[in-house]
Design an enzyme around this catalytic site. Structure first.
Site, PDB file in Angstrom:
ATOM      1  N   GLU A 112       0.763  25.848   8.767  1.00 49.82           N
ATOM      2  CA  GLU A 112       0.935  26.932   9.738  1.00 49.82           C
ATOM      3  C   GLU A 112       0.471  28.267   9.150  1.00 49.82           C
ATOM      4  O   GLU A 112       0.438  28.462   7.936  1.00 49.82           O
ATOM      5  CB  GLU A 112       2.407  27.054  10.137  1.00 49.82           C
ATOM      6  CG  GLU A 112       2.964  25.851  10.862  1.00 49.82           C
ATOM      7  CD  GLU A 112       4.403  26.071  11.312  1.00 49.82           C
ATOM      8  OE1 GLU A 112       4.617  26.173  12.528  1.00 49.82           O
ATOM      9  OE2 GLU A 112       5.290  26.141  10.448  1.00 49.82           O
ATOM     10  N   ASN A 128       8.484  23.769  21.557  1.00 50.23           N
ATOM     11  CA  ASN A 128       9.602  23.940  20.631  1.00 50.23           C
ATOM     12  C   ASN A 128      10.910  23.592  21.343  1.00 50.23           C
ATOM     13  O   ASN A 128      11.065  23.821  22.545  1.00 50.23           O
ATOM     14  CB  ASN A 128       9.656  25.376  20.118  1.00 50.23           C
ATOM     15  CG  ASN A 128       8.504  25.687  19.183  1.00 50.23           C
ATOM     16  OD1 ASN A 128       8.556  25.414  17.997  1.00 50.23           O
ATOM     17  ND2 ASN A 128       7.426  26.255  19.736  1.00 50.23           N
ATOM     18  N   GLU A 183       8.938  20.044  18.491  1.00 48.70           N
ATOM     19  CA  GLU A 183       9.058  20.764  17.225  1.00 48.70           C
ATOM     20  C   GLU A 183      10.481  21.285  17.069  1.00 48.70           C
ATOM     21  O   GLU A 183      10.999  21.982  17.945  1.00 48.70           O
ATOM     22  CB  GLU A 183       8.055  21.915  17.170  1.00 48.70           C
ATOM     23  CG  GLU A 183       6.604  21.442  17.182  1.00 48.70           C
ATOM     24  CD  GLU A 183       5.643  22.523  16.706  1.00 48.70           C
ATOM     25  OE1 GLU A 183       6.120  23.617  16.323  1.00 48.70           O
ATOM     26  OE2 GLU A 183       4.430  22.268  16.704  1.00 48.70           O
TER      27      GLU A 183
END
Length: 760
Positions: free
Chosen positions: A714, A589, A621
């Site tokens: 997700e 991330n 991400e």
């Protein structure tokens, strides 16, 4: 240049030796004593000519040395005429012939013009006028001395000198006085100061000849011609050599000689004393004494004028110094942007208020101020700060002290008798409408604290800061008054930031990897890298606690850099061990603070290069809020895309601009947010809730497919959810049902088991 200096020096030496021998033995004709001066000046002219050929072009400098060269040749010609007359009148000493006097006088005038043309490095009319006043005083003082002791005795002598000789010596003395005063005020430029001093010293030789003529009469003429005057050529040759050595070097600078006018006053007092002591200066028909006294009066008047100018200048400088000190004091105690008091002045005012009674402090800062800076630029941010400062001044009223402490944090010392809540309410009313030139609608958070007399300033500010922190924790855009114990969460939050720095240095962070799985066959196709903090005392710290602190302190940048490099290294190790098909993507991330770091793109490139991980296996991400952060972030994302790195839009569907983002943002993967997955398997078919939930999931899948993007679902927590998503068009997902985050060693065992299974 050395040969010119040596030649001129030998001529001076021969002239001195000849005069000594002639005085003792009278060898040869007396006309020989007139040979050395024209030879010396000819050598000086050749030195100036050689210098002009070698020096770098500088118009003022070349003009000066050209005029000096012409002066030398005129002197050589004039004294050559005198030499011819000496040969004709031998053994008697010749008088100055008119032709020779004319040539020498022309040479002096040319030299005076050359010296006058040298710039003195003063540009303003005021400074130029002051310098001319000083130079006039010095010139009159020097000229008076030369006139009284040099020219005047020859003029009033029983056997007066010829007019041509007097004119030549008078011009030479004027040149000496003018050159000395001029060279004293040259601050640097195209003519080297030392070279100029050497040239100006030639005028003293004329003064020496005059002094010899006064003291020695007829017998003083020959030493002046053979010994003193040839030195002029040597001085010019030395000056030319000095100028060539200084050519191309940085110009030496310096102020004028401030003491020269005062020396001139002392110098003019000597002739005045002489004319007062010796009465012949006041004899009938002799106006020598009157000239000296008049010169002394003029010099004294000019000195008085100079003192008046200096007094006015000192008064102006003192006034400017006082204004500068006042400005410095203001700048030391006030914020330069808003004009408000700074932290030091506010603490002083608060301390004074607490000495006489209770005091109320309001701390306020702008919500989402960083967003304004990032999206609209720092100029817009500065404009907003200045507008908010005006709002605070108006809302606080008379008697209040308003300060900018740092960034977008402001403080108000509420006047006695006024409620802090009332001030906060007035601020809220003023910010209900757009402010600043950009017409921005902003909100603020505030903390209030009231302390009894003699309370520590630091305690009051700490209480107000704790109240401000509590206001932000309650949702911002409001104000909170301090209550006992309110500072504990704030101090814990502050300590957390310090612990983060220590933990980063001590290596307390770990990375766990959550599998990203194919919904069709259950195979692991990638991993998402998640950071964890193993605190030595508190145990495992939740990312929800330390990630915001890392964002606030800026430590998210080095932490994110470490996560990026470690993820690339581990992914490359798995590919090397299990083959290129083991993982399609490794996804750390990325924070918005990392995207604003100017070295972020270089960090990604270095992580890929050091680990050997192919760029298309790295997936960064990002949340929608991170992508919507202005032109700089957009440029960074496109640079990463051009490198081959894939970008994933995380939590898709939760923002307001998801669809428009897909057109401007170079995304490769869309991750359906967990909120659209929760309960998708429990909805009864053909109900409005089921239709809406499935419609959103189906629409995202179809939109991504139409744009050529991959999709990841997700938060899958059951097989029923996985089956439903597979039917809706999702082929890849992640969640606790498919695989929990695990250390790299455990994931290595899973990959090894998969290889064994595949081999079987």
């Amino acid at each position: 240049m050395r040969r010119h200096v040596v030649s001129a020096g030998l001529i001076c030496l021969l002239g001195t030796v000849w005069f000594i021998l002639w005085t003792a033995f009278r060898p040869g004709p007396v006309a020989i004593g007139y040979v050395f001066m024209p030879l010396s000046m000819a050598v000086g002219g050749l030195a100036a000519h050689s210098l002009r050929r070698r020096m770098t072009p500088a118009p003022a400098g070349r003009r000066f040395w050209l005029l000096l060269e012409i002066c030398c040749y005129l002197f050589a010609a004039g004294f050559g005429v005198l030499l011819a007359d000496a040969v004709r009148t031998a053994p008697e000493l010749p008088a100055m012939p008119p032709l020779g006097a004319g040539l020498i006088g022309a040479g002096v005038l040319v030299a005076m013009w050359g010296v006058a043309q040298v710039p003195v490095g003063v540009s303003s009319w005021y400074e130029r006028g002051k310098q001319w006043l000083d130079r006039t005083i010095a010139f009159l003082g020097c000229s008076t001395v030369l006139w009284h002791f040099g020219i005047s005795p020859m003029f009033w002598a029983p056997d007066p000198w010829t007019p041509s000789a007097l004119v030549v010596l008078l011009l030479a003395c004027l040149f000496a006085a003018g050159a000395i005063t001029k060279v004293s005020y040259i601050a640097g430029g195209p003519v080297d100061r030392r070279a100029m001093r050497l040239v100006a010293s030639t005028g003293l030789m004329a003064a020496g000849v005059a002094l010899l003529a006064v003291l020695g009469g007829y017998h003083g003429i020959l030493p002046g011609q053979a010994v003193c005057m040839p030195v002029c050529g040597l001085l010019i040759a030395l000056g030319a050599r000095r100028q060539l050595a200084a050519d191309g070097a940085p110009a030496r600078t310096g102020g004028g000689s401030v003491w020269l006018p005062y020396l001139a006053v002392l110098a003019v007092d000597v002739p005045v004393a002489d004319v007062l002591i010796r009465p012949w200066h006041w004899a009938p028909g002799v106006w020598e004494g009157r000239v000296v006294v008049l010169a002394a009066v003029v010099v004294t008047a000019l000195v008085a004028l100079r003192q008046f100018v200096v007094h006015r200048e000192n008064a102006r400088l003192l006034r400017e110094k006082q204004e500068s000190e006042a400005l410095l004091r203001h700048e030391a105690t006030h914020d330069p942007l808003t004009g408000l008091a700074n932290r030091a002045l506010f603490r002083y005012a608060l301390d004074r208020a607490l000495e006489t009674g209770p005091a109320t402090v309001l701390l306020a800062d702008l919500d989402e101020f960083k967003t304004v800076n990032d999206s609209l630029g720092h100029d817009a941010g500065d404009g907003l700060l200045m507008a908010f400062a005006r709002v605070l001044r108006d809302a606080a009223g008379d008697g209040a002290e308003v300060a900018r402490l740092a960034g977008d944090e402001f403080a108000v010392l509420v006047p006695p008798g006024v409620m802090g809540e009332e001030v906060a309410r007035r601020i809220a009313d003023a910010t209900a409408a757009p402010i600043s030139e950009q017409r921005l609608l902003v909100k603020f958070s505030a903390g209030l604290a009231t302390a009894p007399p003699n309370t520590s300033v630091s305690d009051v500010l700490r209480q107000a800061d704790a109240a401000l922190y509590a206001a932000k924790e309650r949702g911002r855009a409001n104000w909170v008054r301090y209550a006992w114990g309110m500072e504990r969460p704030a101090s814990a939050h502050a300590r957390l930031g310090g612990d983060l720095r220590r933990a980063l240095d001590a290596g307390e962070f770990r990375i766990v990897y959550q599998p990203i799985v194919s919904l069709g066959d259950g195979e692991i196709v990638g991993v998402e890298a998640l950071v964890r903090w193993e605190h030595p005392e508190r145990g495992l710290v939740s990312p929800a606690d330390f990630i915001p602190a890392a964002e606030r302190t800026g430590l998210i940048v080095p932490l994110g850099r470490w996560v990026l490099r470690e993820t690339c290294r581990q992914a490359a190790a798995w590919i090397a061990e299990f083959g290129p098909d083991v993982l399609d993507k490794a996804a750390p991330n990325v924070s918005v603070r990392q995207l604003h770091d100017p070295d972020f793109v270089a960090d990604v490139a270095a992580a890929l290069a050091d680990s050997g991980l192919p760029a298309n296996r790295l997936v960064l991400e990002l949340t929608e809020s991170a992508v919507l952060r202005g032109q700089h972030v957009s440029q960074v994302l496109h640079e990463l895309h051009d490198m081959g790195v894939r970008l994933a839009l995380d939590d898709f569907g939760t923002g307001e601009s998801s669809l428009s983002l897909l057109r401007a943002f170079p995304a490769a993967i869309v991750k359906l947010d967990k909120s659209f997955v929760d309960g998708i398997e429990l909805d009864e078919p053909d109900t409005p809730a089921a239709d809406a939930r499935q419609a959103v999931a189906r629409a995202v899948a179809q939109l991504a497919d139409a744009l050529g993007l991959d999709t990841v679902a997700e938060g899958i927590e059951s097989q029923e959810q996985a089956d439903r998503l597979l039917r809706l068009g999702y082929h890849v997902g992640q969640g606790y049902h498919l695989g929990r985050p695990m250390p790299p060693g455990q994931l290595t065992e899973l990959l090894a088991a998969r290889r064994v299974k595949a081999a079987a």
